[in-house]
Design an enzyme around this catalytic site. Sequence first.
Site, PDB file in Angstrom:
ATOM      1  N   SER A 327      46.808   1.547 -50.470  1.00  0.00           N
ATOM      2  CA  SER A 327      46.716   2.851 -51.104  1.00  0.00           C
ATOM      3  C   SER A 327      46.121   3.929 -50.201  1.00  0.00           C
ATOM      4  CB  SER A 327      45.967   2.740 -52.439  1.00  0.00           C
ATOM      5  OG  SER A 327      44.771   2.037 -52.321  1.00  0.00           O
ATOM      6  N   ASP A 338      53.464   9.338 -39.255  1.00  0.00           N
ATOM      7  CA  ASP A 338      54.559  10.292 -39.389  1.00  0.00           C
ATOM      8  C   ASP A 338      54.384  11.500 -38.469  1.00  0.00           C
ATOM      9  OD1 ASP A 338      55.825   8.726 -41.214  1.00  0.00           O
ATOM     10  OD2 ASP A 338      55.647  10.111 -42.904  1.00  0.00           O
ATOM     11  N   LYS A 352      50.987  -0.255 -51.883  1.00  0.00           N
ATOM     12  CA  LYS A 352      50.682   0.366 -53.174  1.00  0.00           C
ATOM     13  C   LYS A 352      50.907   1.870 -53.065  1.00  0.00           C
ATOM     14  CE  LYS A 352      47.119   1.178 -56.607  1.00  0.00           C
ATOM     15  NZ  LYS A 352      47.143   2.648 -56.425  1.00  0.00           N
TER      16      LYS A 352
END
Length: 496
Positions: A327, A338, A352
């Site tokens: 998470s 990214d 998650k």
Amino acid sequence: MKFRTGLMLGATFLTGLAVTSPSGLFHAGSNSFLQSAFAAPASDTATEQHPQAKAADDSPTKNHAETYRLLTLFGTVMDLVRSDYVEPVSDKDLITNALNGALSGLDPHSSYMTEKQYDDMMTQMKGEFGGLGLELQQQDGHIRVVSPIDGTPGFRAGVKSGDYIIAVDGRPVDGVPLDEAVKKMRGKPNTKISLTLVRAKTPKPIILTLTRENIHIDVVKSALYGRIGYIRIAQFNEETEKALVSAYDKLKRDAGGKLAGLVIDLRNNPGGLLDQAIKVSSSFIRSGAIVSTRARNPKDSQLWNAHGEDMTNGMPIVVLINGGSASASEIVSGALQDHGRAVVMGTRSFGKGSVQSIIPIPGNGAIRLTTARYYTPSGRSIQAKGITPDIVVKETREDPGFSMHEADLEHILKNQGGNQTKRQPRNDLPSVAKDIPGEPPANWPEFDYTKPETDFQLQEALRVVKFMANLPAPDPVASLPPVKTDAKKSEIKKKP
């Protein structure tokens, strides 16, 4: 934290949470209660607020009739249990069990919390609670360890991610609800407890004796290896971002202003508060998206961007993750990946990709309700997929023999929405990436958390970040200095 809209990302139950029965929410003693409560159908306006429900059946009257029928069934079952169950059962226990089942049946992360559980969760978020320091989940009726928390009794005793706890003090807990199993593990500090574990590829059960203690979570630990800093983030609670900045400032001072790179360790970090994940990511990213959430109602969807500063001024970074990174950890590693801001190493994360809102019910605890999915800056959902490292490096040569991922849980959310294009391998990795072995050599020593030279993933991460910083090759592992920690311990602060 604003709890009606406050968002949490933690996926698990902790052995520091207490479980008690709540005050009765209402008395459903007979079908006549349901008949009187629901005799008048709700207005059509309520249906209009939920277009998904309306789309399923354009007849509000039929929807109300079905709701009434199901509520009547609930009352009938309660009457049967009350009159015929082998032992007396209070309405309070029946309603509590019903609430638990209603929410936990939605997905693995929604749940009902009693007042005591809610208070203990608040204490946990402030960094201190009682217990063994184990992150637990229930799967197919079994109690499974997601990860031990650094430095806690469970961690020091050698409990490992993926272990199944089958008995507490010699009494079986297979099939016991998770909250009851957690309750059995709690107790007064300095009292003994034995856990019986089943571990993959270990022929016999393992029996460990632990001593309960008040758990102080070391939110951040740091160490300096030459000119390379190491920062371990164990959890995302209210202190994490401040502790991170403090640790980084100390590393710069200790390096005499010549700090050249960082290793950020998010392994076995189960998550925590969304706002802290955003702040930590923003500490290394100057501009652009950090994370977005998409809720059932589009107006509740949100996007968070970086705040314009990179405290390291572009310093080379390697992030370590594994199957216990969940998470909030995945938000940070996904954002840095990214943006090409860090090289991610280790093994695939937990996966998650959902957000939970904590919604208090005054006088009756709170519910933890899944209210949104989250997406990385490129629009990826990691739900049930996880973050795939740029460089895969296993902790040991052994096949773990078990799975430790969201995809293996029951009734999980589907991975949907966002960018479904398969992520392509990065083309900006340092050339040393091709020389990094995927697992330790056959003679690598067994991992000992007090000896960083035995941590193969860490050693390879140091090797990569030194290469990125144009520093000489790492010294032999035997010459590495011991870890010098700069632990920031959370304090309980009572809110007025």
